[in-house]
Design an enzyme around this catalytic site. Structure first.
Site, mmCIF file in Angstrom:
data_model
loop_
_atom_site.group_PDB
_atom_site.id
_atom_site.type_symbol
_atom_site.label_atom_id
_atom_site.label_comp_id
_atom_site.label_asym_id
_atom_site.label_seq_id
_atom_site.Cartn_x
_atom_site.Cartn_y
_atom_site.Cartn_z
ATOM 1 C CD GLU A 24 -2.834 -1.564 2.587
ATOM 2 O OE1 GLU A 24 -3.541 -0.146 2.632
ATOM 3 O OE2 GLU A 24 -2.346 -2.250 3.984
ATOM 4 C CD GLU A 71 3.852 -0.480 9.160
ATOM 5 O OE1 GLU A 71 2.742 -0.461 9.486
ATOM 6 O OE2 GLU A 71 4.287 -0.929 10.807
#
Length: 468
Positions: free
Chosen positions: A324, A333
C-alpha cells in the site's frame, strides 16, 4: 432452520442429508487482510473475482466499504468488516447508533455477501491515542452484538476486536504471560464478552518486529516459522517457531484472568513479513517474506493448534494482500503485500489450488473469456470451495446425483470428468450441474457453505462444465 436450495418435493432422506451438511466443521480457512491505502490498486470487483481462484477463503477489511461488500457478493468468500477506531465512541454511546451502523453499512449486503464478523477498532487499546477510551470499546462491542441479536444474525456474525501483542505485560515464557496491569479491567470485560458470545480473541502477531529489533538474541529461523531451533518453556512446552509461542502467551494471559475453563478460540487477525524495509533492515527481504508467508499459509491449512492446545485449530489472516503505497510509517509498513499494486507478485508465494475456479490465476493474469463484462454476463458456474471437507462434498455429490436430478455419468469411472480420488472435482461438476438446472440463484450454489459462484470457466481438458 431453512435450507435455501431445498424444496418440499425432495424426499425426507434428501432433507436429512442436507441438514447434516449444515453441521460440518473442520474446514481449513486461509484468510488475508485487504487494505486499500494505495492509489494503484485493482478494483474491488477484480480483487473479489480473482481471489476465487486462490486458497483464500476469508478476507478481512479495515472498514465497511460498500464497494468491497458488493464486490464479494456470491463469491463464497467470507468477509470480516471493521468499525474504525474513530467510530467506536459513537457506537458506544447509544445502542441505536450501533443498530443504525449495522442497518446502513452491513445489512444491505446480506445474505449475498457472507459477512462472518465485525472487528471493532484495530489495536484500539494500544493505539497511543489518549482520546480513545477503553470502556468505549467494550460498550461498542456489546451494542453491536445486541444489534445483531435483534436481527437474528448473532450466530452468523461475531463481534471481536484485534489487539496488538502490546496488550501483554509479559510474553515470555509463554506459560507465565499476562496482560498489562493497566489493561486488566478492560481485558477482563472483553474476554468475558467473547466467552459469552462465542467470538474469537483476535491478535495481531508479528515475529518480524521481534527479530528486526533484536537480531542478535532472536534466531531468524525461529522467527520465520522454521523448525531447526527450539525454545523450551519451563512447563515443558517446546516451541519450534515464535508465532506459536506468541499465540500461547495470549492463551496464558486469558487463563490468568480466570477464563482458563471457558472456550475461547484465538484468531491471528494479522501476521506477515515485509519484502522491503529501511536501509539497513536486513530482515525485510523478498526471500524472508516468501519463507515466512509460505509457511504461514501452510500452517493455516494444516488445521492444527499450538503446544498448549494441539487440538484447537487457529484461524490465520495473512497481512497483507497488497503493498500500500499511501500507508503511513516506514518503508516496511508499505511493503507487507503478497502483490504489488499493478497485480504482479511481490515474490513467489503459491496461492493456487486445484479445482478452484479460474485454476489459480494471479492478479496480473486474465482468465480465458473473462472480459470487462464477465461479472455481469451470462457465464457463471458453481464449484466446490477448496477447503470443504471431502466427506461433506461426497454427501453433496450423492444428493445432486440422486434426489437433485443431476446426470452424473461424466464423473463416474470412464467419464470425461472422472478423476480417481478427487472428490472436490466430482463435487464441483455435480454442484454446477445442479446450479444450472435450478436457475443459477446464489442459494442454489450454497450447499450449506461448501459451494461458490465463479465467473471463470472451470472446464478442463475434455471435461466441460455446463452453462444455462
Amino acid at each position: 432452520m431453512e435450507i435455501p436450495h431445498l424444496h418440499s418435493r425432495f424426499p425426507p432422506l434428501s432433507l436429512l442429508l442436507l441438514l447434516l451438511l449444515g453441521s460440518a466443521h473442520g474446514v481449513s480457512a486461509v484468510g488475508v487482510n485487504y487494505g486499500t491505502l494505495g492509489n494503484n490498486l485493482p478494483s474491488p470487483k477484480k480483487v473479489a473475482q480473482l481471489l476465487q481462484s486462490t486458497l483464500i477463503d476469508r478476507v478481512k477489511i479495515y472498514d465497511s466499504n460498500p464497494d468491497i461488500l458488493d464486490a464479494f457478493a456470491n463469491t463464497g468468500i467470507d468477509l470480516v468488516v471493521s468499525a474504525e477506531n474513530r467510530l467506536v465512541a459513537n457506537l458506544s454511546k447509544d445502542p441505536s447508533a450501533a443498530a443504525k451502523w449495522l442497518a446502513s453499512r452491513v445489512a444491505p449486503f446480506l445474505p449475498a455477501t457472507s459477512v462472518v464478523a465485525v472487528a471493532v477498532g484495530n489495536e484500539y487499546l494500544t493505539s497511543g491515542d489518549d482520546k480513545l477510551e477503553p470502556n468505549d470499546l467494550v460498550q461498542a462491542m456489546q451494542n453491536l452484538h445486541a444489534a445483531l441479536v435483534a436481527r437474528g444474525l448473532d450466530r452468523k456474525i461475531k463481534v471481536s476486536t484485534p489487539h496488538s501483542m502490546a496488550v501483554l505485560g509479559s510474553s515470555f515464557p509463554p506459560s507465565s504471560s499476562a496482560f498489562a496491569m493497566t489493561l486488566l479491567p478492560t481485558m477482563t470485560s472483553i474476554v468475558e464478552f467473547l466467552a459469552d458470545t462465542g467470538a474469537p480473541f483476535m491478535i495481531n502477531a508479528y515475529p518480524y518486529f521481534a527479530y528486526r529489533d533484536n537480531p542478535t538474541s532472536v534466531n531468524l529461523e525461529y522467527a520465520l516459522l522454521g523448525n531447526k531451533t527450539t525454545v523450551r518453556d519451563p512447563k515443558g512446552y517446546v516451541y519450534t517457531n515464535m508465532l506459536d509461542a506468541q499465540i500461547d502467551a495470549v492463551r496464558s494471559a486469558i487463563g490468568a484472568l480466570g477464563f482458563g475453563n471457558r472456550s475461547i478460540e484465538i484468531t491471528v487477525s494479522e501476521s506477515g513479513w515485509p519484502s522491503k524495509g529501511e536501509d539497513g533492515d536486513r530482515a525485510a527481504t523478498p526471500e524472508n517474506a516468501r519463507a515466512y508467508n509460505t509457511r504461514l499459509i501452510e500452517r493455516a491449512q494444516a488445521n492444527r493448534g499450538t503446544p498448549m492446545k494441539a487440538e484447537e485449530r487457529v484461524e490465520i489472516f495473512v497481512f497483507a494482500l497488497f503493498n500500500e503505497n499511501k500507508k503511513q510509517g516506514g518503508v516496511a509498513e508499505r511493503n507487507f503485500g503478497l502483490f504489488n499494486g499493478d497485480g504482479s507478485k511481490s515474490y513467489d508465494v503459491d496461492l493456487s489450488c486445484q479445482f478452484c475456479s479460474g485454476g489459480g490465476l494471479g492478479f496480473g493474469e486474465k482468465a480465458v473469456g473473462s472480459g470487462s463484462t464477465a461479472a455481469r454476463g451470462p457465464s457463471v458456474w458453481c464449484v466446490a470451495k477448496p477447503h470443504a471437507e471431502e466427506g461433506v462434498l461426497q454427501a453433496v455429490v450423492d444428493f445432486c446425483c440422486g434426489a437433485g436430478g443431476v446426470d452424473c455419468r461424466e464423473v463416474y469411472e470412464g467419464g470425461e470428468c472422472y478423476v480417481a480420488g478427487k472428490v472436490h472435482a466430482h463435487a464441483s461438476y455435480a454442484m454446477n450441474a445442479y446450479y444450472q438446472m435450478h436457475g443459477r440463484n446464489y442459494w442454489n450454489c450454497d450447499f450449506k457453505g461448501t459451494g461458490l459462484v465463479t465467473f471463470s470457466d472451470p472446464s478442463y481438458g475434455r471435461c466441460r462444465y455446463s452453462q444455462q
